[in-house]
Design a protein around this motif. Structure first.
Motif, PDB file in Angstrom:
ATOM      1  N   GLN A 107      56.054  30.452  47.566  1.00 41.19           N
ATOM      2  CA  GLN A 107      56.435  28.941  47.149  1.00 41.19           C
ATOM      3  C   GLN A 107      57.237  28.924  45.975  1.00 41.19           C
ATOM      4  N   GLU A 108      58.482  28.508  46.189  1.00 47.38           N
ATOM      5  CA  GLU A 108      59.722  28.241  44.993  1.00 47.38           C
ATOM      6  C   GLU A 108      58.846  27.109  44.115  1.00 47.38           C
ATOM      7  N   PRO A 109      59.329  26.857  43.136  1.00 43.63           N
ATOM      8  CA  PRO A 109      59.083  25.637  42.288  1.00 43.63           C
ATOM      9  C   PRO A 109      59.309  24.364  43.108  1.00 43.63           C
ATOM     10  N   ALA A 110      58.007  23.522  42.885  1.00 43.68           N
ATOM     11  CA  ALA A 110      58.183  22.152  43.724  1.00 43.68           C
ATOM     12  C   ALA A 110      57.511  20.957  42.866  1.00 43.68           C
ATOM     13  N   ASP A 111      58.104  20.078  43.131  1.00 43.95           N
ATOM     14  CA  ASP A 111      57.551  18.991  42.352  1.00 43.95           C
ATOM     15  C   ASP A 111      56.309  18.358  43.022  1.00 43.95           C
ATOM     16  N   ARG A 112      55.129  18.122  42.433  1.00 42.13           N
ATOM     17  CA  ARG A 112      53.866  17.632  42.512  1.00 42.13           C
ATOM     18  C   ARG A 112      53.484  16.546  41.967  1.00 42.13           C
ATOM     19  N   PRO A 113      52.578  15.674  42.124  1.00 41.86           N
ATOM     20  CA  PRO A 113      52.341  14.657  41.299  1.00 41.86           C
ATOM     21  C   PRO A 113      51.616  14.954  40.358  1.00 41.86           C
ATOM     22  N   TYR A 114      51.186  16.179  39.825  1.00 46.36           N
ATOM     23  CA  TYR A 114      50.603  16.804  38.819  1.00 46.36           C
ATOM     24  C   TYR A 114      51.476  17.666  38.054  1.00 46.36           C
ATOM     25  N   GLY A 115      52.717  17.820  38.288  1.00 43.98           N
ATOM     26  CA  GLY A 115      53.859  18.619  37.691  1.00 43.98           C
ATOM     27  C   GLY A 115      54.589  19.367  38.687  1.00 43.98           C
ATOM     28  N   VAL A 116      55.030  20.598  38.246  1.00 47.20           N
ATOM     29  CA  VAL A 116      55.883  21.714  38.876  1.00 47.20           C
ATOM     30  C   VAL A 116      55.332  22.560  39.274  1.00 47.20           C
ATOM     31  N   GLU A 117      55.197  23.084  40.468  1.00 49.96           N
ATOM     32  CA  GLU A 117      54.010  24.130  40.986  1.00 49.96           C
ATOM     33  C   GLU A 117      55.031  25.358  41.685  1.00 49.96           C
ATOM     34  N   ALA A 118      54.604  26.631  41.643  1.00 51.01           N
ATOM     35  CA  ALA A 118      55.150  27.662  42.229  1.00 51.01           C
ATOM     36  C   ALA A 118      53.985  28.546  42.426  1.00 51.01           C
ATOM     37  N   VAL A 119      54.109  29.413  43.666  1.00 47.77           N
ATOM     38  CA  VAL A 119      52.996  30.247  43.978  1.00 47.77           C
ATOM     39  C   VAL A 119      53.590  31.574  44.203  1.00 47.77           C
ATOM     40  N   CYS A 120      52.898  32.551  43.697  1.00 48.32           N
ATOM     41  CA  CYS A 120      53.317  33.918  43.855  1.00 48.32           C
ATOM     42  C   CYS A 120      52.134  34.931  43.979  1.00 48.32           C
ATOM     43  N   ARG A 121      52.318  36.193  43.944  1.00 44.35           N
ATOM     44  CA  ARG A 121      51.506  37.018  44.059  1.00 44.35           C
ATOM     45  C   ARG A 121      51.389  38.014  43.034  1.00 44.35           C
ATOM     46  N   ASP A 122      50.439  38.691  42.549  1.00 38.40           N
ATOM     47  CA  ASP A 122      50.319  39.600  41.740  1.00 38.40           C
ATOM     48  C   ASP A 122      50.604  41.055  42.365  1.00 38.40           C
ATOM     49  N   ASN A 123      50.355  42.328  42.121  1.00 37.89           N
ATOM     50  CA  ASN A 123      51.139  43.455  42.805  1.00 37.89           C
ATOM     51  C   ASN A 123      49.933  43.971  43.815  1.00 37.89           C
ATOM     52  N   SER A 124      48.502  43.261  43.624  1.00 37.12           N
ATOM     53  CA  SER A 124      47.498  43.705  44.554  1.00 37.12           C
ATOM     54  C   SER A 124      47.346  42.499  45.789  1.00 37.12           C
ATOM     55  N   GLY A 125      48.319  41.542  45.544  1.00 37.73           N
ATOM     56  CA  GLY A 125      48.354  40.674  46.739  1.00 37.73           C
ATOM     57  C   GLY A 125      47.423  39.280  46.442  1.00 37.73           C
ATOM     58  N   ASN A 126      46.966  39.361  45.134  1.00 36.20           N
ATOM     59  CA  ASN A 126      46.270  38.042  44.741  1.00 36.20           C
ATOM     60  C   ASN A 126      47.254  36.849  44.698  1.00 36.20           C
ATOM     61  N   TRP A 127      46.922  35.640  45.200  1.00 40.05           N
ATOM     62  CA  TRP A 127      47.751  34.414  44.992  1.00 40.05           C
ATOM     63  C   TRP A 127      47.460  34.208  43.399  1.00 40.05           C
ATOM     64  N   MET A 128      48.595  33.595  42.614  1.00 42.51           N
ATOM     65  CA  MET A 128      48.698  33.138  41.544  1.00 42.51           C
ATOM     66  C   MET A 128      49.421  31.768  41.540  1.00 42.51           C
ATOM     67  N   VAL A 129      48.991  30.750  40.853  1.00 40.43           N
ATOM     68  CA  VAL A 129      49.819  29.564  40.778  1.00 40.43           C
ATOM     69  C   VAL A 129      50.178  29.197  39.241  1.00 40.43           C
ATOM     70  N   LEU A 130      51.546  28.844  39.321  1.00 38.11           N
ATOM     71  CA  LEU A 130      51.928  28.534  37.891  1.00 38.11           C
ATOM     72  C   LEU A 130      52.250  27.056  37.982  1.00 38.11           C
ATOM     73  N   VAL A 131      51.846  26.421  36.954  1.00 37.38           N
ATOM     74  CA  VAL A 131      51.805  24.887  37.162  1.00 37.38           C
ATOM     75  C   VAL A 131      52.506  24.577  35.752  1.00 37.38           C
ATOM     76  N   GLU A 132      53.453  23.694  35.641  1.00 37.06           N
ATOM     77  CA  GLU A 132      54.136  23.104  34.518  1.00 37.06           C
ATOM     78  C   GLU A 132      53.580  21.425  34.965  1.00 37.06           C
ATOM     79  N   GLN A 133      52.393  21.408  33.966  1.00 39.06           N
ATOM     80  CA  GLN A 133      51.673  20.057  34.302  1.00 39.06           C
ATOM     81  C   GLN A 133      52.144  19.145  33.685  1.00 39.06           C
ATOM     82  N   LYS A 134      51.931  17.911  34.251  1.00 34.85           N
ATOM     83  CA  LYS A 134      52.605  16.647  33.630  1.00 34.85           C
ATOM     84  C   LYS A 134      51.359  15.497  33.925  1.00 34.85           C
TER      85      LYS A 134
END
Length: 144
Positions: A107-134
């Motif tokens: 998921q590319e960075p997207a505005d959410r009610p709590y901030g800007v969020e992007a979702v990626c995977r580590d090199n084992s396939g685990n989901w990681m959420v990046l949040v610029e919180q507001k």
């Protein structure tokens, strides 16, 4: 009394490859990497701004049952394991930097009610959420 969270475990496919990813790509530091007498490997990394929280990188194995180990390995192979949620100061900039390093984004960075969020995977396939919180309140979320 519990005072904080000190260790969070993340199941990975290969400890060496994951350790390199967390250090070289995400900017974490190595905490420990030792092999115990029974062959069990204890490897932890932490972010420089939060050294008190160790991320334990471990492959699925004992004491889990063989069925559970197989299920965790299938989930890793399918990219269905949850990993870490990480705070970022600028989600769009971090997204650009990590994409340039080859990180797979779901998921590319997207505005959410709590901030800007992007979702990626580590090199084992685990989901990681990046949040610029507001700052937010419950009123910022749509109610059904």
């Amino acid at each position: 009394m519990i005072t904080n969270i000190a260790i969070a475990s993340v199941f990975v496919k290969d400890i060496d490859e994951s350790k390199a990813f967390y250090i070289d790509v995400l900017g974490f530091d190595e905490n420990s990497d030792v092999t115990l007498t029974d062959g069990y490997r204890w490897c932890t990394v932490s972010h420089p701004s939060q050294p008190e929280l160790q991320v334990h990188l471990t492959v699925p194995g004992p004491p889990h049952t063989p069925d559970m180990i197989a299920a965790m390995n299938r989930a890793l192979d399918e990219g269905n394991m949850h990993g870490l949620g990480m705070a970022v100061d600028d989600c769009r900039k971090t997204w650009e930097e990590l994409r340039a390093k080859g990180v797979e984004f779901l998921q590319e960075p997207a505005d959410r009610p709590y901030g800007v969020e992007a979702v990626c995977r580590d090199n084992s396939g685990n989901w990681m959420v990046l949040v610029e919180q507001k700052a937010y309140t419950g009123e910022d979320f749509a109610h059904a």
